[in-house]
Write a protein that holds these residues in place. Structure first.
Motif, PDB file in Angstrom:
ATOM      1  N   ALA A  47     -34.887  17.865 -13.466  1.00  0.00           N
ATOM      2  CA  ALA A  47     -33.327  17.746 -13.470  1.00  0.00           C
ATOM      3  C   ALA A  47     -32.680  16.701 -13.930  1.00  0.00           C
ATOM      4  O   ALA A  47     -31.388  16.860 -13.875  1.00  0.00           O
ATOM      5  N   HIS A  48     -32.779  16.034 -12.768  1.00  0.00           N
ATOM      6  CA  HIS A  48     -31.664  14.810 -12.529  1.00  0.00           C
ATOM      7  C   HIS A  48     -32.045  13.742 -14.048  1.00  0.00           C
ATOM      8  O   HIS A  48     -30.459  13.727 -14.523  1.00  0.00           O
ATOM      9  N   ARG A  49     -32.845  13.411 -14.710  1.00  0.00           N
ATOM     10  CA  ARG A  49     -32.766  13.005 -15.730  1.00  0.00           C
ATOM     11  C   ARG A  49     -32.064  13.905 -17.737  1.00  0.00           C
ATOM     12  O   ARG A  49     -31.213  13.461 -17.527  1.00  0.00           O
ATOM     13  N   TYR A  50     -32.024  14.886 -16.885  1.00  0.00           N
ATOM     14  CA  TYR A  50     -31.206  16.068 -18.312  1.00  0.00           C
ATOM     15  C   TYR A  50     -29.978  15.704 -17.169  1.00  0.00           C
ATOM     16  O   TYR A  50     -29.519  16.021 -18.338  1.00  0.00           O
ATOM     17  N   LEU A  51     -29.356  15.947 -16.229  1.00  0.00           N
ATOM     18  CA  LEU A  51     -27.608  15.750 -16.294  1.00  0.00           C
ATOM     19  C   LEU A  51     -27.958  14.067 -16.778  1.00  0.00           C
ATOM     20  O   LEU A  51     -26.846  14.434 -17.128  1.00  0.00           O
ATOM     21  N   VAL A  52     -28.427  13.743 -16.605  1.00  0.00           N
ATOM     22  CA  VAL A  52     -28.010  11.958 -17.236  1.00  0.00           C
ATOM     23  C   VAL A  52     -27.324  12.213 -18.345  1.00  0.00           C
ATOM     24  O   VAL A  52     -26.401  11.813 -18.637  1.00  0.00           O
ATOM     25  N   SER A  53     -28.398  12.875 -19.082  1.00  0.00           N
ATOM     26  CA  SER A  53     -27.942  13.015 -20.903  1.00  0.00           C
ATOM     27  C   SER A  53     -26.640  14.400 -21.057  1.00  0.00           C
ATOM     28  O   SER A  53     -26.330  13.868 -22.108  1.00  0.00           O
ATOM     29  N   LEU A  59     -21.274  17.856 -21.117  1.00  0.00           N
ATOM     30  CA  LEU A  59     -21.329  18.722 -20.578  1.00  0.00           C
ATOM     31  C   LEU A  59     -21.516  18.831 -19.085  1.00  0.00           C
ATOM     32  O   LEU A  59     -20.917  20.157 -18.776  1.00  0.00           O
ATOM     33  N   VAL A  60     -21.750  18.029 -18.520  1.00  0.00           N
ATOM     34  CA  VAL A  60     -21.243  17.993 -17.151  1.00  0.00           C
ATOM     35  C   VAL A  60     -20.682  16.743 -17.075  1.00  0.00           C
ATOM     36  O   VAL A  60     -20.767  15.895 -17.113  1.00  0.00           O
TER      37      VAL A  60
END
Length: 266
Positions: A47-53, A59-60
């Motif tokens: 989840a953290h890797r996706y949140l970085v992107s 978007l976040v």
């Protein structure tokens, strides 16, 4: 894997990212990493890797003090644009139905598309002789009332290529074959707050009048129009059709958040 097969499978990483965003939206508040991971049903490291992107894409965003994640400015913008588009069309449909009942003429709603103004809906009056409007029709810039309205209030860089192409093709009113003539016509439309086809419509025997609808940015967002049979349809400034059209367009603009004067294009 061929292109057709690949298209059907989609992009898995994008779907996973959207799953994280969906979890955050459903959470209805800022969330910690472990909460997002649990809601999205994936390990926290993934989840953290996706949140970085997603942060890089706007978007976040993450609060540096609390380390909580929330929807970013681009996500907010997407939501506002989607809301604006949904509301404007829905409200516009109500307006053209009210206008049709009020003046018993064909009414329609148009938005700006990739190739110019596009009719998205029309309402048929209760009279023996009517003008039908085809949904999805792309209108000309200079020989349609709607095109003239959009040309008067959209940025010049948006409409200039379309106008130039129509002038080059030659199928335009005699007084609009030069840049000076076009500018004079657009200035008149901005002054009057509406446009007519002035007897020169692409379809013989048809007359139309259109007015702009503005949004909360004071920018044109769509037009409402009335279409009738030439010779049986009064489009003078104080006529019933034009008075009703302008009143409904102004009321809808206020409903969509317009304040002050319309933004003049540059």
């Amino acid at each position: 894997m061929n292109d057709e097969s690949d298209g059907k499978h989609g992009v898995q990483s994008l779907e996973i990212g959207m799953g994280i965003l969906r979890a955050m939206v459903n959470g209805q508040r800022s969330m910690m990493l472990k909460e997002i991971a649990a809601a999205a049903d994936m390990p926290a490291s993934k989840a953290h890797r996706y949140l970085v992107s997603l942060i890089r894409a706007g978007l976040v965003e993450q609060d540096p003090m609390s380390s909580r994640y929330d929807l970013g400015p681009f996500a907010m913008n997407i939501g506002l644009v989607a809301l604006d588009r949904l509301d404007r069309v829905r409200l516009g449909l109500n307006v053209i139905a009210e206008m049709r009942d009020e003046i018993n003429q064909t009414t329609a709603l148009a938005v700006w598309g990739d190739k110019g103004p596009v009719i998205v809906r029309w309402e048929r009056p209760r009279r023996p002789i009517t003008v039908n409007v085809i949904t999805g029709t792309v209108l000309d810039m200079l020989s349609s009332a709607t095109g003239r309205v959009f040309a008067a209030w959209l940025p010049k860089k948006t409409v200039a290529p379309l106008i130039a192409a129509e002038i080059k093709a030659g199928d335009v009113p005699p007084d609009l074959k030069t840049k000076a003539g076009v500018e004079a016509m657009l200035a008149e439309v901005r002054r009057d707050g509406f446009a007519t086809t002035n007897g020169f419509h692409r379809v013989p025997g048809v007359e139309a009048v259109a007015a702009p609808v503005f949004n909360f940015k004071n920018e044109i967002t769509m037009t409402v129009l009335v279409v009738g049979v030439q010779g049986m349809f009064d489009v003078s400034a104080d006529s019933e059709a034009v008075t009703s059209l302008k009143r409904h367009a102004e009321a809808l603009s206020l409903r969509l958040g317009m304040h002050g004067e319309p933004k003049v294009p540059t």
